[in-house]
Design an enzyme around this catalytic site. Structure first.
Site: not given
Length: 306
Positions: A234-235
């Site tokens: 994920a970011k």
């Protein structure tokens, strides 16, 4: 001989795990002399500009696709045609359950984990009419089996749960399981390569394909890319997208090399990887990604052994 495909959702930039799966899908297709198609799964979670960015990223990696780009949002009539076929055979029923309703009912004894408990399957016309005043209905498949077996090139024979799954959501949109089955069949896609978190959905999709008179595709569910904690990328994990990595001066070809190395393949080029490709030799465990190490390894001037 048919086709393989890569089918991203335009919800944001492609991360290293997505790109790795795209390369694998390309390798599987090209190594079996199949066409390789690109489909944008834009029925949900669409972010403005994401499609164009993803197409540019795939092109920068050197992945080439055959045939026209397909967008699910432009194919709604074919999904509704499939629904009409099933409706004529009394294989659909309206469901008024909320997610909370299903979660609570599914905890009952003997219910398969995550399976729909059949709450609305046999409602009377009067009961349906009353519920329709409170909540719009989704359309569920009236499944005639409780499990179905598919063959996966990496996992082998896989038997999974088939329940009365949703085909049309209660907002009127086609559900993923319907759209993907219809798209694959009508596009001539007989090889589905995707991340292994989708393996459990393959029996439902395979069963639906048979109901619609289509062949079940060959599956290959490939390991995910995970962060150091074993979670999906994920970011928050740092530089995990091609956009973020190239901002450090890294060339996309070097990102391709890292992805190929993670698969135990020659990293000099996609063509070299294709010549050496053998599904039997692919890693079966998740690829653990540590973005800072990858960026440092790829930074201009860093020494790498290829």
């Amino acid at each position: 001989m048919g086709a393989g495909r890569f089918a991203p959702s335009p919800s944001g930039p492609l991360h290293l795990g997505n790109l790795r799966t795209a390369i694998l899908a390309w390798l599987f297709a090209r190594s079996t002399q199949r066409d390789f198609l690109l489909r944008v799964e834009d029925l949900d979670r669409v972010r403005s500009g994401a499609e164009a960015a993803q197409l540019a990223e795939l092109e920068s990696l050197g992945l080439e696709f055959d045939g026209p780009l397909l967008r699910q949002s432009e194919r709604l009539p074919i999904y509704f045609d499939a629904v009409e076929q099933l409706k004529k055979r009394d294989l659909l029923f309206p469901c008024f359950c909320s997610r909370k309703d299903i979660a609570e009912a599914a905890s009952a004894p003997h219910a398969a984990p995550g399976a729909y408990p059949g709450t609305c399957r046999d409602l009377s016309p009067a009961e349906r009419e009353a519920k329709a005043k409170e909540r719009p209905a989704a359309l569920r498949l009236r499944a005639e089996v409780t499990e179905f077996s598919v063959h996966d090139q990496l996992a082998g024979d896989y038997m999974g749960v088939v329940d009365d799954f949703v085909l049309i959501r209660n907002d009127g949109a086609p559900a993923y399981n319907l759209a993907v089955v219809v798209d694959d069949a009508l596009s001539g896609i007989d090889q589905v390569v995707r991340a292994d978190d989708l393996l459990s959905s393959a029996p439902r999709q395979g069963y639906l394909a048979t109901l619609l008179g289509h062949d079940v595709p060959e599956y290959a569910h490939v390991p995910l890319a995970l962060n150091a904690k074993g979670q999906r990328l994920a970011k928050r994990d740092g530089a995990v997208t091609l956009e973020e990595i190239t901002e450090h001066g890294v060339h996309p070809a070097d990102v391709v090399a890292i992805l190929l190395e993670s698969l135990g393949l020659p990293s000099t080029s996609l063509q070299a990887a294709l010549e050496a490709f053998d599904p039997v030799s692919l890693p079966r465990e998740p690829w653990i990604v540590e973005p800072e190490n990858i960026v440092q390894q790829l930074m201009p001037g860093a020494s790498r052994n290829r």
